[in-house]
Design an enzyme around this catalytic site. Structure first.
Site: not given
Ligand SMILES: Nc1ncnc2c1ncn2[C@@H]1O[C@H](COP(=O)(O)OP(=O)(O)OP(=O)(O)O)[C@@H](O)[C@H]1O
Ligand SMILES: [Mg+2]
Length: 502
Positions: A273-275, A449, A386-387, A433, A414, A444
């Site tokens: 799906h992502e691709l 993670l 992410n933060a 997500r 955060d 993203g």
């Molecule tokens: N600091 C945070 N605060 C709130 N939710 C978080 C936080 N970090 C991660 N998440 C939740 O965890 C999910 C997975 O994070 P992850 O970093 O794996 O994916 P992403 O940030 O959505 O995409 P990518 O990092 O691949 O660009 C995020 O989509 C979000 O819903």
């Molecule tokens: Mg991320």
């Protein structure tokens, strides 16, 4: 095929138990048979000794030392006895003058011919020979085989008066009692033993069937799983023995397998799906461009820019998927001994570039960490990113490192919305997500993670999500391979522990 194998186990167990029982029965039989024989033989020997002493004490009592007197007394005693056939005692005496006294003259060829008128002369001679053989035997106990009687046990005793041997006394008892007793043992064993053996084999069969039943169930389940159906379970309910433990372990393994399988399917679906999304965008843009008659330079530049962005997105996605695949094969890391102060100072600086937030970076513990500098930077960058993504402009982001007992612990906090408790494990899965993140158009791919966890685990560490004291999310990771740098502490003249300053 599995049925036949399970039956084989059942049959093998039954036959083995049957053979073991049969051997045990045979040994018991031989011991009892021989034991009974020797017990009866001992009894016969005892009787013979008793009879001999009776003959010597009662039959020949008195002071007579004249052989004729002794012979008279002996004759009186012996003729008072029942015959050998009637008493099962053979008494035979020969005196030094050649006189023979017995309670069974016929057997030894001593009886008058009128008793057995039809007996052939050579028979008579053979019987006489038997008597002579008995009388010629050395003192003590002997076994002989007599015509018409079979095996006989005899006690031969000299009779003496004042140092002179007057006679030889022979007392015999047939050995048929031994054979009778042994026959009785054999018959009992044959009846009771074979019945018991049959019952025992039946019980062994039932026991073997009970033992084999869960194994057969396991084999059936394994065959179903092998055929592609991950749903069946053994669900053993017996006592918690080895078979139950094996069945439970098997079920647990199937649970994990089914879980891994469905995750894998979800992963492939998500990856496709992502691709597909950037590919759809690229195709759409190119179709729009192709449909235009007069394509301006500006249109080409706009489409080229969009296509380039989508291609870069795909490239990043593929790189990340490849990285995760390599993490599974543990070829991910190039570790080295990192001087934490040097390493983290420059890393912290680059982290503050990730967004317009209020960053607080706690002082760095002294010492070294065995880690891959690029991969560790990637993890911390993902966490800080992410933060940043989950906080508004001007929000707070804090990074801290603490050292304790050979481990280094990082926390990234955060003051954003945080992560719901039930989501905290799931967010480390590939493409995971939260719904709110999925709803964001600029969200993203959900690999950040998963990559962080793969890298941390490849280092032998752990990573988890918690609630932050700042009100938002906290990600905590712990890495082994930390060493307090003694050299630095000493040269700085400061023996304080490496975790100081936090
Ligand atoms: N600091 C945070 N605060 C709130 N939710 C978080 C936080 N970090 C991660 N998440 C939740 O965890 C999910 C997975 O994070 P992850 O970093 O794996 O994916 P992403 O940030 O959505 O995409 P990518 O990092 O691949 O660009 C995020 O989509 C979000 O819903
Ligand atoms: Mg991320």
């Amino acid at each position: 095929m599995t049925e036949r194998r399970a039956w084989g186990l059942r049959a093998r167990l039954t036959v083995s138990m049957g053979v073991i029982l049969a051997i045990a029965f045979a040994i018991t039989f031989i011991a009892t048979y021989e034991g009974t024989g020797s017990q009866v033989r001992r009894q016969i020997d005892h009787d013979l000794r008793q009879d001999t002493s009776d003959l010597l004490r009662s039959g020949l009592a008195g002071e007579e030392d004249n052989p004729a007197d002794v012979a008279r007394a002996a004759r009186a005693y012996v003729t008072g006895l029942p015959s050998f056939g009637g008493s099962a005692r053979l008494v035979l005496m020969r005196f030094s003058n050649g006189q023979v006294i017995t309670n069974e003259p016929d057997l030894l060829g001593l009886g008058p011919d009128r008793n057995e008128p039809r007996e052939a002369p050579d028979m008579k001679a053979a019987e006489r020979q038997q008597g002579n053989t008995l009388l010629a035997a050395a003192p003590g106990l002997h076994n002989y085989r007599l015509r018409d009687v079979g095996g006989v046990r005899v006690q031969v005793t000299p009779v003496s008066r004042r140092g002179h041997i007057l006679a030889t006394a022979v007392i015999g008892e047939p050995l048929s009692a031994v054979e009778r007793a042994q026959d009785g043992v054999a018959t009992t064993f044959l009846l009771v033993g074979s019945l018991t053996l049959l019952v025992a084999i039946g019980a062994a069969y039932l026991l073997a069937a009970r033992t084999a039943a869960p194994l057969r169930r396991m084999a059936r389940t394994a065959a179903q799983v092998d055929a592609g159906d991950l749903a069946p379970r053994i669900a053993s309910r017996g006592p918690r023995d080895e078979i139950r433990v094996l069945a439970d372990a098997f079920d647990h393994m199937l649970d994990r397998l089914a879980d891994a399988f469905s995750r894998q399917q979800a992963f492939v679906a998500d990856a496709s799906h992502e691709l597909r999304t950037p590919l759809t965008v690229i195709r759409g843009q190119l179709e729009v461009l192709a449909a235009q008659r007069d394509v301006s330079r500006a249109d080409v530049d706009r489409v080229e820019g969009m296509v380039r962005t989508e291609i870069l997105r795909m490239q990043r996605l593929i790189d990340e998927l490849l990285l995760l695949t390599r993490a599974d094969h543990q070829e991910l890391l190039r570790t080295q001994q990192l001087d934490l102060e040097v390493y983290l100072d420059s890393l912290y600086e680059s982290l503050t570039m990730l967004g317009d937030r209020v960053f607080k970076l706690a002082p760095v513990p002294r010492g070294t960490l065995r880690a891959d500098p690029d991969r560790l930077a990637q993890v911390l960058r993902n966490l800080v990113l992410n933060a940043v993504e989950h906080t508004a402009a001007g929000g707070r982001v804090e990074v801290a490192a603490r050292a304790a007992r050979g481990e280094l612990e990082f926390t990234v906090d955060d003051d954003g919305p945080g992560i719901a408790a039930e989501q905290r494990d799931r967010i480390f899965d590939r493409f995971a997500r939260t719904d709110s993140a999925r709803a964001r158009p600029a969200g993203g791919t959900g690999l950040g993670l998963a990559i962080a966890r793969a890298i941390v685990q490849a280092h032998g560490g752990t990573i988890q999500a918690e609630a932050s004291p700042l009100g938002g999310a906290r990600i905590r990771l712990t890495l082994p391979g930390y060493e307090r740098s003694v050299r630095q502490s000493v040269s700085a003249g400061d023996p304080a522990p490496a975790s100081s300053g936090l």
